[in-house]
Design a protein around this motif. Structure first.
Motif, mmCIF file in Angstrom:
data_model
loop_
_atom_site.group_PDB
_atom_site.id
_atom_site.type_symbol
_atom_site.label_atom_id
_atom_site.label_comp_id
_atom_site.label_asym_id
_atom_site.label_seq_id
_atom_site.Cartn_x
_atom_site.Cartn_y
_atom_site.Cartn_z
ATOM 1 N N ILE A 168 83.768 9.511 27.426
ATOM 2 C CA ILE A 168 82.804 10.463 27.868
ATOM 3 C C ILE A 168 81.900 10.823 26.750
ATOM 4 N N ARG A 169 80.424 10.620 26.922
ATOM 5 C CA ARG A 169 79.474 10.973 25.965
ATOM 6 C C ARG A 169 79.578 12.579 25.568
ATOM 7 N N ARG A 170 79.401 12.817 24.438
ATOM 8 C CA ARG A 170 79.663 14.213 24.206
ATOM 9 C C ARG A 170 78.269 14.814 24.249
ATOM 10 N N GLN A 171 77.707 14.983 25.464
ATOM 11 C CA GLN A 171 76.325 15.636 25.291
ATOM 12 C C GLN A 171 76.285 16.819 26.047
ATOM 13 N N PRO A 172 75.617 17.960 25.432
ATOM 14 C CA PRO A 172 75.514 19.259 26.204
ATOM 15 C C PRO A 172 74.792 19.440 27.601
ATOM 16 N N ASP A 173 75.491 20.314 28.547
ATOM 17 C CA ASP A 173 74.614 20.540 29.714
ATOM 18 C C ASP A 173 74.040 21.977 29.454
ATOM 19 N N PRO A 187 80.564 29.136 34.528
ATOM 20 C CA PRO A 187 81.027 29.184 36.152
ATOM 21 C C PRO A 187 81.481 27.880 36.590
ATOM 22 N N GLU A 188 82.298 27.636 37.482
ATOM 23 C CA GLU A 188 82.477 26.553 38.112
ATOM 24 C C GLU A 188 81.592 26.158 39.159
ATOM 25 N N PRO A 189 81.238 24.740 39.430
ATOM 26 C CA PRO A 189 81.707 23.698 38.599
ATOM 27 C C PRO A 189 81.378 23.361 37.524
ATOM 28 N N LEU A 190 80.217 24.037 36.869
ATOM 29 C CA LEU A 190 79.828 23.422 35.497
ATOM 30 C C LEU A 190 80.729 23.704 34.275
ATOM 31 N N THR A 191 80.375 22.738 33.414
ATOM 32 C CA THR A 191 81.214 22.819 32.041
ATOM 33 C C THR A 191 80.133 22.409 31.210
ATOM 34 N N LEU A 192 80.393 22.768 29.765
ATOM 35 C CA LEU A 192 79.399 22.495 28.793
ATOM 36 C C LEU A 192 79.305 21.004 28.437
ATOM 37 N N VAL A 193 79.688 19.907 29.164
ATOM 38 C CA VAL A 193 79.437 18.460 28.779
ATOM 39 C C VAL A 193 79.057 17.994 29.965
ATOM 40 N N ALA A 194 77.975 17.546 29.888
ATOM 41 C CA ALA A 194 77.001 16.874 30.948
ATOM 42 C C ALA A 194 77.968 15.645 31.564
ATOM 43 N N GLY A 195 77.621 15.705 32.913
ATOM 44 C CA GLY A 195 78.708 14.749 33.752
ATOM 45 C C GLY A 195 80.148 14.996 33.802
ATOM 46 N N VAL A 196 80.461 16.255 33.363
ATOM 47 C CA VAL A 196 81.875 16.574 33.731
ATOM 48 C C VAL A 196 81.796 17.926 34.399
ATOM 49 N N GLN A 197 82.657 17.863 35.592
ATOM 50 C CA GLN A 197 82.698 18.814 36.519
ATOM 51 C C GLN A 197 84.253 19.660 36.422
ATOM 52 N N ARG A 198 84.073 21.249 36.993
ATOM 53 C CA ARG A 198 85.442 21.547 37.216
ATOM 54 C C ARG A 198 85.690 21.409 38.783
ATOM 55 N N LEU A 199 86.572 20.765 39.375
ATOM 56 C CA LEU A 199 86.865 21.042 40.692
ATOM 57 C C LEU A 199 87.076 22.398 41.311
ATOM 58 N N GLN A 200 86.368 22.659 42.053
ATOM 59 C CA GLN A 200 86.315 24.301 42.483
ATOM 60 C C GLN A 200 87.464 24.728 43.141
ATOM 61 N N LEU A 338 90.643 30.295 18.559
ATOM 62 C CA LEU A 338 89.071 29.290 18.678
ATOM 63 C C LEU A 338 89.471 28.071 19.003
ATOM 64 N N ALA A 339 90.422 27.492 18.165
ATOM 65 C CA ALA A 339 90.758 26.155 18.627
ATOM 66 C C ALA A 339 91.539 25.778 19.920
ATOM 67 N N SER A 340 92.085 27.086 20.490
ATOM 68 C CA SER A 340 92.692 26.922 21.570
ATOM 69 C C SER A 340 91.881 26.999 22.741
ATOM 70 N N GLN A 341 90.679 27.503 22.752
ATOM 71 C CA GLN A 341 89.630 27.561 23.908
ATOM 72 C C GLN A 341 89.183 26.264 24.448
ATOM 73 N N ASP A 342 89.476 25.914 25.703
ATOM 74 C CA ASP A 342 88.972 24.658 26.416
ATOM 75 C C ASP A 342 87.520 24.589 26.558
ATOM 76 N N GLN A 343 86.996 25.963 27.123
ATOM 77 C CA GLN A 343 85.628 26.274 26.937
ATOM 78 C C GLN A 343 85.362 27.465 26.452
ATOM 79 N N PRO A 344 84.067 27.752 25.710
ATOM 80 C CA PRO A 344 84.144 29.130 25.333
ATOM 81 C C PRO A 344 83.998 30.321 26.368
ATOM 82 N N SER A 345 84.588 31.332 25.864
ATOM 83 C CA SER A 345 84.660 32.566 26.695
ATOM 84 C C SER A 345 84.814 33.849 25.783
ATOM 85 N N ILE A 346 84.360 34.888 26.111
ATOM 86 C CA ILE A 346 84.155 36.189 25.436
ATOM 87 C C ILE A 346 85.545 37.040 25.744
#
Length: 613
Positions: A168-173, A187-200, A338-346
Motif C-alpha cells: 500500500i502506498r503511504r499516502q494521506p487521506d 470516523p469509519e469507513p475512513l482511515t488516514l491512509v488513502a485507499g484503505v477503508q474500515r469495514l463498517q 503513542l506507538a500503540s495507536q493504530d490510528q490517532p485519537s485524543i
C-alpha cells in the motif's frame, strides 16, 4: 481473541512474513498462516476458549473446503453448537472458532444475525474462490481492507499491519485528517491512509475474482428501534411502566453479564468509581479481580477515584489492584502509548494504562463498563444538546446574524466562541448541536490548519455540512436522538477503536456487556423518558445491591489529569505542538493533545512532518 490478516487474489509472496509480526502483539499464545497460489490467511492467537491446539487458526473445515481466520468471541457458541450437533455435525474442539466456521459455512450471510458476540472474520471458500468478511453489529472488533488495482484484497485487524505488507502506498487521506481534527477520531469507513477503508460495524463484504460487494446485515443497534411503531404510546410492545422497565432491565443486564463471563481463563473488571462498572461488579459472580487507576499529584484530587473504587470492590469481595499514576510515570509511558495507536485519537491512554496493569497481574480478559452512558443517558450531552437545538430553532433566520456578531466579539476568537458561532450559522439540527458540544476544531479552523501544513484542504462549507446524513432518524425524540449520535459517533468512532487497540497492545481481551446487540434489542421497548432518565435512574433502580453512598456520588468518569500535566510550565510530559496558523486558540489542553497525537502518527507512519514553530 487475536489478530487476523489476509491477501486474496494475488500471489502471497512475503505477505505472511511481513504482516505476522505486525499483529503478533494481539495474540502471543499461537500463530499460523495458510496459503495457496492466490490466497494467504494469517492469524495470531490469544487463547481464551479451548486453550488446546484445537483452537489453532487458520482453521479448516473437515472437508477442506473452507478456511477461517477469526478475531473476537462468540458468546452463544454453546447453543449454536447444540443446534449444529442436532443436525448431525460433530466437533473436534470446544472453542467458538470451529462453531463459527461450521455455522457460517452452512447458513451463509443469513447466519450472522444468530451470532452474539464481538467479531471480525474472513471465511474463504476454496471451492468457489470467494470470501466473506464481516464485523459485529457495533464494530467492537476492527477490520481494515484495501483493494488493489488488479482486484486483489488485503485485510487486517490493524491499519499498521496493512502498511507493513508493503503493498500500500503511504499516502494521506486529507478528508480523514480533516475529520480527525474536527472530532478527535477518524470516523469509519475512513482511515488516514488513502485507499484503505474500515469495514463498517454491522456490515459484511463479499469478494470474488476481484469484485467486492458490501452491505449492512444489521441496523445500527444504537437506535434501539424495531420500527417507529414501538415508540407509540399504547402499542403492546411499548413499556411505559417504571417497575416493568426496571424488571426487564435487570433481567437483560444479568443475561448480558453472564454471556460475557464465558471463558476458559479468569475474567477481571476495569473498575472506576462510576455506576456502570460497579453495576457489572454487582451482577457478576463473586471473586473478580478488579483494577483501577488513581492520582495523587497536586491538583489531581478531582480525578482520583481509587478510594471509592476500593470500597465498592471490598463490598462485593473482589480482589482489587490499584495503580497510582504520577506525571513522571505518564511521561515514561507516553512513547509506548503513542506507538500503540493504530490510528490517532485524543482518547485511549486510560485504557492503555489499566490494560497494562491487568496483564501484568496475569489477566487475559477483563470486563468494562463502556457503553453504559450511551445506553442509559449518562452524558451531560443528553441535556445540553437538546437545549442547544431548541435555542437555535428559536433563533430561526437570525442564527447566521447572531453568529456574525459573535465572531466579531472578543469572545468569538476563543475556541468555544468559534464552535458556537459555527453552530449558529448552521441550520438547526441535533447533529449540529452535538458537533458543537463534542467538536475539537471548527471547519474553518480545520481548513486553515491543512493549508498551513501544505495539505489539501476541503472547503469549510463542505466540511461544515459533512455528516449531515448522520442526522438521527426523525421519529426519535431529542434524548433518543442524542443516544443515537453518541452511539454512532463517539462510541463507534472513538471509544470502541481505542478500547480494542489499547487493550490488545497488552494482549488483553476487553469485553463490553453494555455494548451488546441482544441486550439493546431486549431494552428497545422501554420508552426513552424511562431509559434515558437523568442520573441513569433506570440503571440505578435495576441494581439495588449498590449502596446509597455510592449511587449518590457525583458523576466522575474515567479521566486523566491531562490539563494539569499540559498546562504546567514545568510539565514532565514535555510535549511539542506542531506549527499552527496565527490566531488559533490552543489554550484548551485537548486541542494541543489532538495536534501532538496527529503529528506523531503522520511522522511515524506516513513520513509527514508538520513543521514546529
Amino acid at each position: 481473541m487475536c489478530g487476523i490478516a489476509g491477501l486474496l487474489g494475488a500471489p502471497p509472496g512475503p505477505f505472511a512474513q511481513r504482516v505476522g509480526p505486525a499483529i503478533a502483539h494481539r495474540g502471543p499464545d499461537d500463530a499460523g498462516s495458510w496459503e495457496d497460489p492466490l490466497t494467504c490467511l494469517v492469524q495470531s492467537r490469544l487463547a481464551i476458549l479451548d486453550l488446546s491446539a484445537s483452537g489453532h487458526q487458520p482453521m479448516a473445515s473437515p472437508c477442506g473446503r473452507w478456511q477461517i481466520v477469526f478475531n473476537g468471541e462468540i458468546y452463544n457458541h454453546a447453543s449454536l453448537r447444540a443446534r449444529l450437533e442436532a443436525e448431525g455435525q460433530r466437533f473436534q474442539g470446544s472453542g467458538d472458532t470451529e462453531v463459527l466456521l461450521r455455522w457460517i459455512a452452512s447458513r451463509g450471510r443469513g447466519g450472522l444475525a444468530d451470532l452474539r458476540g464481538m467479531f471480525a472474520f474472513c471465511l474463504f471458500d476454496r471451492q468457489e474462490g470467494t470470501a466473506l468478511l464481516a464485523r459485529d453489529p457495533h464494530g467492537i472488533k476492527p477490520l481494515y481492507f484495501w483493494r488493489g488495482a488488479s482486484g486483489e484484497l488485503a485485510f487486517a485487524s490493524e491499519l499498521r499491519a496493512l502498511l507493513a505488507s508493503g503493498r500500500i502506498r503511504r499516502q494521506p487521506d486529507p478528508e480523514a485528517i480533516a475529520a480527525y481534527l474536527a472530532s478527535g477520531s477518524v470516523p469509519e469507513p475512513l482511515t488516514l491512509v488513502a485507499g484503505v477503508q474500515r469495514l463498517q460495524g454491522g456490515h459484511w463484504l463479499h469478494w470474488q475474482a476481484g469484485a467486492i460487494k458490501t452491505a449492512a446485515w444489521m441496523p445500527l443497534p444504537e437506535t434501539l428501534m424495531q420500527g417507529p411503531e414501538r415508540r407509540r404510546e399504547g402499542h403492546p410492545t411499548v413499556i411505559s411502566d417504571r417497575q416493568a422497565a426496571v424488571d426487564l432491565t435487570r433481567s437483560a443486564l444479568r443475561d448480558s453479564v453472564a454471556a460475557h463471563m464465558v471463558s476458559d481463563v479468569p475474567v477481571g473488571l476495569f473498575l472506576s468509581a462510576g455506576l456502570d462498572s460497579a453495576a457489572l461488579l454487582a451482577l457478576a459472580p463473586p471473586g473478580l479481580h478488579t483494577f483501577t487507576i488513581g492520582f495523587d499529584d497536586p491538583g489531581a484530587e478531582g480525578f482520583d477515584e481509587s478510594e471509592p473504587a476500593a470500597r465498592i470492590a471490598a463490598l462485593f469481595g473482589a480482589e482489587h489492584t490499584a495503580l497510582t499514576l504520577h506525571a513522571e510515570q505518564a511521561r515514561a509511558w507516553l512513547p509506548q502509548f503513542l506507538a500503540s495507536q493504530d490510528q490517532p485519537s485524543i482518547d485511549g491512554f486510560n485504557t492503555w494504562c489499566v490494560s497494562r496493569l491487568a496483564r501484568e497481574r496475569g489477566l487475559k480478559v477483563a470486563l468494562s463498563g463502556l457503553g453504559g452512558d450511551e445506553l442509559f443517558g449518562g452524558y451531560p450531552s443528553f441535556r445540553t444538546v437538546p437545549r442547544l437545538f431548541r435555542w437555535r430553532r428559536r433563533l430561526g433566520p437570525f442564527g447566521p446574524l447572531t453568529a456574525k456578531i459573535l465572531r466579531r466579539s472578543p469572545w468569538g476568537s476563543r475556541q468555544k466562541g468559534q464552535r458556537l458561532a459555527t453552530f449558529l450559522a448552521s441550520p438547526a439540527s441535533l447533529q449540529a448541536a452535538h458537533r458543537c458540544l463534542r467538536g475539537q476544531f471548527t471547519p474553518s479552523e480545520v481548513a486553515a490548519l491543512l493549508r498551513h501544513w501544505g495539505l489539501p484542504a476541503p472547503d469549510p462549507v463542505r466540511l461544515a455540512l459533512a455528516g449531515a446524513a448522520d442526522e438521527p432518524p426523525i421519529q426519535l425524540d431529542p434524548a433518543d436522538g442524542v443516544a443515537w449520535l453518541e452511539g454512532c459517533r463517539y462510541l463507534r468512532n472513538q471509544l470502541l477503536p481505542d478500547s480494542d487497540v489499547m487493550s490488545m497492545a497488552s494482549a488483553l481481551e476487553l469485553r463490553l456487556p453494555f455494548v451488546d446487540a441482544t441486550l439493546q434489542r431486549q431494552l428497545s421497548p422501554i420508552i426513552p423518558s424511562l431509559r434515558l432518565a437523568p442520573g441513569k435512574a433506570l440503571l440505578q433502580a435495576s441494581v439495588p445491591e449498590l449502596p446509597e453512598w455510592f449511587k449518590n456520588r457525583p458523576k466522575q468518569g474515567f479521566r486523566f489529569p491531562f490539563q494539569l500535566w499540559l498546562d504546567d510550565p514545568a510539565s514532565p510530559l514535555n510535549l511539542q505542538v506542531p506549527s499552527t496558523p496565527a490566531g488559533l486558540d490552543l489554550s484548551p489542553w485537548y486541542r494541543r493533545w489532538n495536534l501532538m497525537v496527529l503529528e506523531t502518527w503522520l511522522r511515524d507512519h506516513l513520513a509527514i512532518d508538520l513543521q514546529h514553530p
